[in-house]
Design a protein around this motif. Structure first.
Motif, PDB file in Angstrom:
ATOM      1  N   ASN A  93       1.086  -1.309  -0.039  1.00  0.00           N
ATOM      2  CA  ASN A  93       0.402   0.277  -0.078  1.00  0.00           C
ATOM      3  C   ASN A  93       1.329   1.112  -0.209  1.00  0.00           C
ATOM      4  O   ASN A  93       0.993   2.342   1.100  1.00  0.00           O
ATOM      5  CB  ASN A  93      -1.063  -0.373   0.903  1.00  0.00           C
ATOM      6  N   GLY A  96       0.111   7.696  -1.874  1.00  0.00           N
ATOM      7  CA  GLY A  96      -0.230   8.363  -1.125  1.00  0.00           C
ATOM      8  C   GLY A  96      -0.237   9.993  -2.529  1.00  0.00           C
ATOM      9  O   GLY A  96       0.643   9.924  -3.272  1.00  0.00           O
ATOM     10  N   ASN A 116      -5.261   7.873   1.810  1.00  0.00           N
ATOM     11  CA  ASN A 116      -3.657   7.010   2.142  1.00  0.00           C
ATOM     12  C   ASN A 116      -4.308   6.760   3.099  1.00  0.00           C
ATOM     13  O   ASN A 116      -3.663   5.431   3.073  1.00  0.00           O
ATOM     14  CB  ASN A 116      -2.994   8.350   2.644  1.00  0.00           C
ATOM     15  N   HIS A 117      -5.134   6.694   3.463  1.00  0.00           N
ATOM     16  CA  HIS A 117      -5.705   5.838   4.626  1.00  0.00           C
ATOM     17  C   HIS A 117      -7.128   4.694   4.861  1.00  0.00           C
ATOM     18  O   HIS A 117      -7.025   3.412   3.929  1.00  0.00           O
ATOM     19  CB  HIS A 117      -6.300   6.119   6.118  1.00  0.00           C
ATOM     20  N   HIS A 120      -6.774   3.050   0.947  1.00  0.00           N
ATOM     21  CA  HIS A 120      -6.169   1.470   1.342  1.00  0.00           C
ATOM     22  C   HIS A 120      -7.197   0.693   2.033  1.00  0.00           C
ATOM     23  O   HIS A 120      -6.395  -0.873   1.946  1.00  0.00           O
ATOM     24  CB  HIS A 120      -4.927   1.408   1.408  1.00  0.00           C
ATOM     25  N   VAL A 141       1.719  -1.237   4.676  1.00  0.00           N
ATOM     26  CA  VAL A 141       1.696  -0.003   4.891  1.00  0.00           C
ATOM     27  C   VAL A 141       2.590   0.619   4.998  1.00  0.00           C
ATOM     28  O   VAL A 141       3.233   1.122   5.281  1.00  0.00           O
ATOM     29  CB  VAL A 141       0.317   0.151   5.474  1.00  0.00           C
ATOM     30  N   SER A 143       4.089   4.437   5.612  1.00  0.00           N
ATOM     31  CA  SER A 143       3.896   5.317   6.211  1.00  0.00           C
ATOM     32  C   SER A 143       4.648   7.034   5.875  1.00  0.00           C
ATOM     33  O   SER A 143       5.302   7.318   4.941  1.00  0.00           O
ATOM     34  CB  SER A 143       3.504   5.258   7.768  1.00  0.00           C
ATOM     35  N   SER A 174      -3.753  11.283   8.950  1.00  0.00           N
ATOM     36  CA  SER A 174      -3.468  10.295   7.383  1.00  0.00           C
ATOM     37  C   SER A 174      -2.269   9.062   7.148  1.00  0.00           C
ATOM     38  O   SER A 174      -2.483   8.397   7.726  1.00  0.00           O
ATOM     39  CB  SER A 174      -3.511  10.685   6.201  1.00  0.00           C
ATOM     40  N   LYS A 175      -1.500   9.307   7.620  1.00  0.00           N
ATOM     41  CA  LYS A 175      -0.108   8.570   8.319  1.00  0.00           C
ATOM     42  C   LYS A 175       0.100   7.954   9.555  1.00  0.00           C
ATOM     43  O   LYS A 175       0.308   6.939   9.427  1.00  0.00           O
ATOM     44  CB  LYS A 175       1.438   9.643   7.693  1.00  0.00           C
ATOM     45  N   ASN A 178      -2.314   5.439   8.583  1.00  0.00           N
ATOM     46  CA  ASN A 178      -1.789   4.193   8.192  1.00  0.00           C
ATOM     47  C   ASN A 178      -1.075   2.993   9.138  1.00  0.00           C
ATOM     48  O   ASN A 178      -1.509   1.578   9.265  1.00  0.00           O
ATOM     49  CB  ASN A 178      -0.606   4.646   7.026  1.00  0.00           C
TER      50      ASN A 178
END
Length: 298
Positions: A93, A96, A116-117, A120, A141, A143, A174-175, A178
């Motif tokens: 994933n 972004g 981003n989240h 995915h 994933v 980040s 969002s990170k 993740n």
């Protein structure tokens, strides 16, 4: 000795899907996997750029149209992959978006959280049946160091930034999401009979197109730092590649560069910010993500 692309084991017979594989980290990741013999599905929003990337990579590559900012596109891509393959060994994933002006996805989500989240999250849930019975299968994933500056954590009071939009805060949220997703997914996988593990990675400060939405004053500063501070995508991609392929990697491991402040360097195990490990917030985010996407994990 540093871990390099030469340490990636033979991937013959494996099927890998990399989101955002037409440029930057995704392209570098897909290239190494294909060179090691994997069938690599390039899941990209732009079919023309995806075809150009496939021609550049060579090997066993497939194209899959995927727009993570549209749940309809995510579902269509998952259905198409099910038609083509009865197994999936690696799901990376990677795609972004970073600090764009305030925009919304096709489903009304704030663009960074939605892409981003949530995109995915939905994609992984819809493909998990292809992964769970495959020995050695992994979900990786991506980040970012930015997860550490999410001042409000996951801002459930204004998750979509409808009251006041701050592009940097929204990206950091969002990170962080993740990583919380990765840890919550690994906990679920470990508690089931699935043969899949979930891992995380961040690429440090890599020179990619992700910075294209930076405000103009920051664009100039970014250009000045590209040479002396950043690292090329091929080096940044070693972190997700190690998470995806290192035989010694374990579920819940998180990889980043070994240099000062994790900005650049070779991939090693790293510790995420304490906020990422808050299980109560992870579970709340998971519930909200299922509600927003309509994708419930079995």
């Amino acid at each position: 000795m540093p871990w390099t692309s030469a340490d990636v084991p033979d991937q013959s017979g494996r099927v890998a899907l990399v989101t955002g594989a037409n440029s930057g980290l995704g392209l570098a990741t897909a290239t190494v996997l294909a060179q090691r013999g994997a069938t690599v599905v390039l899941a990209c929003r732009n079919p023309v750029r995806a075809r150009e990337a496939a021609d550049r990579i060579g090997g066993r590559t497939e194209l899959l149209e995927l727009d993570l900012a549209s749940l309809a596109s995510v579902r269509a891509a998952a259905e198409e992959l099910h038609r083509r393959h009865d197994r999936l060994d690696l799901l990376v994933n990677n795609a972004g978006v970073m600090v764009p002006p305030h925009r919304r996805t096709a489903d009304g989500f704030e663009l960074q959280l939605g892409t981003n989240h949530l995109g995915h999250f939905a994609l992984t849930g819809l493909l998990l049946d292809l992964l769970r019975d495959v020995p050695g299968s992994r979900v990786v994933v991506l980040s970012s160091l930015a997860h550490r500056i999410a001042r409000h954590g996951i801002n459930f009071a204004d998750l979509q930034y409808e009251r006041r939009y701050n592009r940097v805060e929204a990206y950091a949220q969002s990170k962080l999401a993740n990583l919380m997703f990765m840890y919550a997914l690994q906990r679920r996988l470990a508690g089931s009979d699935a043969r899949t593990i979930a891992l995380g990675a961040h690429p440090g400060y890599s020179a990619t197109e992700l910075t294209r939405y930076l405000p103009k004053p920051l664009q100039a500063a970014n250009r000045m730092m590209l040479g002396p501070v950043s690292q090329p995508p091929e080096r940044g991609a070693l972190c997700p590649l190690r998470a995806a392929t290192d035989p010694r990697a374990m579920g819940g491991h998180y990889y980043g560069p070994d240099g000062p402040f994790e900005i650049r360097g070779w991939p090693v195990l790293k510790a995420a910010a304490a906020a990422a490990h808050d299980e109560a917030v992870q579970e709340r985010l998971w519930t909200v993500s299922e509600q927003l996407t309509g994708v419930a994990y079995a």
